[in-house]
Scaffold this active site. Structure first.
Site, PDB file in Angstrom:
ATOM      1  N   HIS A 167     -14.773  27.267   0.785  1.00 43.54           N
ATOM      2  CA  HIS A 167     -13.449  26.633   0.781  1.00 43.54           C
ATOM      3  C   HIS A 167     -12.427  27.564   0.105  1.00 43.54           C
ATOM      4  O   HIS A 167     -11.315  27.734   0.602  1.00 43.54           O
ATOM      5  CB  HIS A 167     -13.475  25.313  -0.014  1.00 43.54           C
ATOM      6  N   SER A 217     -21.208  21.995   1.558  1.00 48.45           N
ATOM      7  CA  SER A 217     -21.430  21.267   0.306  1.00 48.45           C
ATOM      8  C   SER A 217     -22.832  20.657   0.243  1.00 48.45           C
ATOM      9  O   SER A 217     -23.422  20.560  -0.837  1.00 48.45           O
ATOM     10  CB  SER A 217     -20.368  20.173   0.148  1.00 48.45           C
ATOM     11  N   ARG A 231     -16.551  27.409  10.818  1.00 49.90           N
ATOM     12  CA  ARG A 231     -17.799  28.159  10.644  1.00 49.90           C
ATOM     13  C   ARG A 231     -18.487  28.251  12.008  1.00 49.90           C
ATOM     14  O   ARG A 231     -17.972  28.850  12.916  1.00 49.90           O
ATOM     15  CB  ARG A 231     -18.707  27.447   9.622  1.00 49.90           C
TER      16      ARG A 231
HETATM   17  P1  ADP Z   1     -14.660  17.384   5.724  1.00 51.73           P
HETATM   18  O1  ADP Z   1     -15.649  16.454   5.103  1.00 51.73           O
HETATM   19  O2  ADP Z   1     -13.337  16.765   6.005  1.00 51.73           O
HETATM   20  O3  ADP Z   1     -15.189  18.254   6.846  1.00 51.73           O
HETATM   21  P2  ADP Z   1     -15.103  19.475   3.822  1.00 51.73           P
HETATM   22  O4  ADP Z   1     -14.792  19.286   2.379  1.00 51.73           O
HETATM   23  O5  ADP Z   1     -16.521  19.554   4.196  1.00 51.73           O
HETATM   24  O6  ADP Z   1     -14.291  18.356   4.571  1.00 51.73           O
HETATM   25  O7  ADP Z   1     -14.402  20.784   4.381  1.00 51.73           O
HETATM   26  C1  ADP Z   1     -13.025  20.955   4.427  1.00 51.73           C
HETATM   27  C2  ADP Z   1     -12.714  22.107   5.368  1.00 51.73           C
HETATM   28  O8  ADP Z   1     -13.325  23.298   4.906  1.00 51.73           O
HETATM   29  C3  ADP Z   1     -13.208  21.929   6.795  1.00 51.73           C
HETATM   30  O9  ADP Z   1     -12.245  22.486   7.658  1.00 51.73           O
HETATM   31  C4  ADP Z   1     -14.469  22.745   6.835  1.00 51.73           C
HETATM   32  O10 ADP Z   1     -14.753  23.221   8.151  1.00 51.73           O
HETATM   33  C5  ADP Z   1     -14.091  23.883   5.930  1.00 51.73           C
HETATM   34  N1  ADP Z   1     -15.242  24.553   5.323  1.00 51.73           N
HETATM   35  C6  ADP Z   1     -16.249  24.012   4.641  1.00 51.73           C
HETATM   36  N2  ADP Z   1     -17.146  24.945   4.236  1.00 51.73           N
HETATM   37  C7  ADP Z   1     -16.654  26.138   4.691  1.00 51.73           C
HETATM   38  C8  ADP Z   1     -17.133  27.481   4.656  1.00 51.73           C
HETATM   39  N3  ADP Z   1     -18.283  27.810   4.087  1.00 51.73           N
HETATM   40  N4  ADP Z   1     -16.360  28.419   5.233  1.00 51.73           N
HETATM   41  C9  ADP Z   1     -15.219  28.066   5.836  1.00 51.73           C
HETATM   42  N5  ADP Z   1     -14.740  26.846   5.950  1.00 51.73           N
HETATM   43  C10 ADP Z   1     -15.448  25.869   5.385  1.00 51.73           C
END
Ligand code: ADP
Length: 161
Positions: A19, A130, A92
């Site tokens: 993130h 996560s 991703r």
């Molecule tokens: P949600 O539950 O709304 O998907 P997340 O907290 O999991 O929210 O993720 C928020 C954003 O960050 C999403 O666009 C997700 O694709 C992106 N994201 C999560 N992990 C990564 C990563 N390792 N690299 C790039 N983007 C990521």
């Protein structure tokens, strides 16, 4: 001068270096990023909203152009309230694309003036999410290459032997 702002929404349960990487990349395109932490009714979160906001805030403490906020309800309503017409999301693997494409189209239907911008993750965070981080923490694995320091400490506390 008009400030270009993007809202980066997510559950951030907890925030990972993946993130952080997206926000760092987005700061090349935008003057300000609002990281907006929300509760996803379809996902049971491990950290409370308050904890997620606090950990996200600590992770961006050194970024003056990043604001951390939280919201309830529809993302497009929050974006309108904040007077912002750009939503930022990270991409991703291919499976992200399908899900994100659907969200972007629905959000466009709900609010035609709002655009979703996608930024590709760095190769080293391609596999990171996560859930993986929580699994590693549960098994007392090494976390420093996956999450910011404050998150590492919070996870260690949660899964103390
Ligand atoms: P949600 O539950 O709304 O998907 P997340 O907290 O999991 O929210 O993720 C928020 C954003 O960050 C999403 O666009 C997700 O694709 C992106 N994201 C999560 N992990 C990564 C990563 N390792 N690299 C790039 N983007 C990521």
């Amino acid at each position: 001068m008009v400030k270009r702002t993007a809202i980066y929404p997510g559950t951030f349960d907890p925030i990972t270096l993946g993130h952080v990487d997206i926000v760092q990349r987005a700061l090349k395109l935008f003057d300000k990023i609002v990281v907006a932490v929300t509760s996803n009714p379809q996902k049971k979160s491990m950290f409370s909203l308050k904890e997620r906001v606090s950990l996200t805030r600590k992770s961006f403490a050194k970024f003056p152009s990043v604001e951390v906020d939280s919201f309830d309800g529809l993302l497009v309503d929050y974006a309108k309230k904040r007077n912002c017409n750009v939503i930022l999301r990270g991409l991703r693997e291919l499976s992200d694309f399908e899900h994100e494409f659907q969200h972007a189209i629905v959000n466009r239907k709900l609010a035609g003036s709002i655009e979703t911008v996608f930024i590709m993750t760095s190769a080293k965070y391609f596999y990171l999410n996560s859930t993986v981080v929580k699994e590693i923490a549960l098994l007392h694995g090494k976390l420093d290459c996956f999450v910011p320091k404050a998150v590492e400490e919070a996870l260690r506390k949660k899964f103390k032997k």
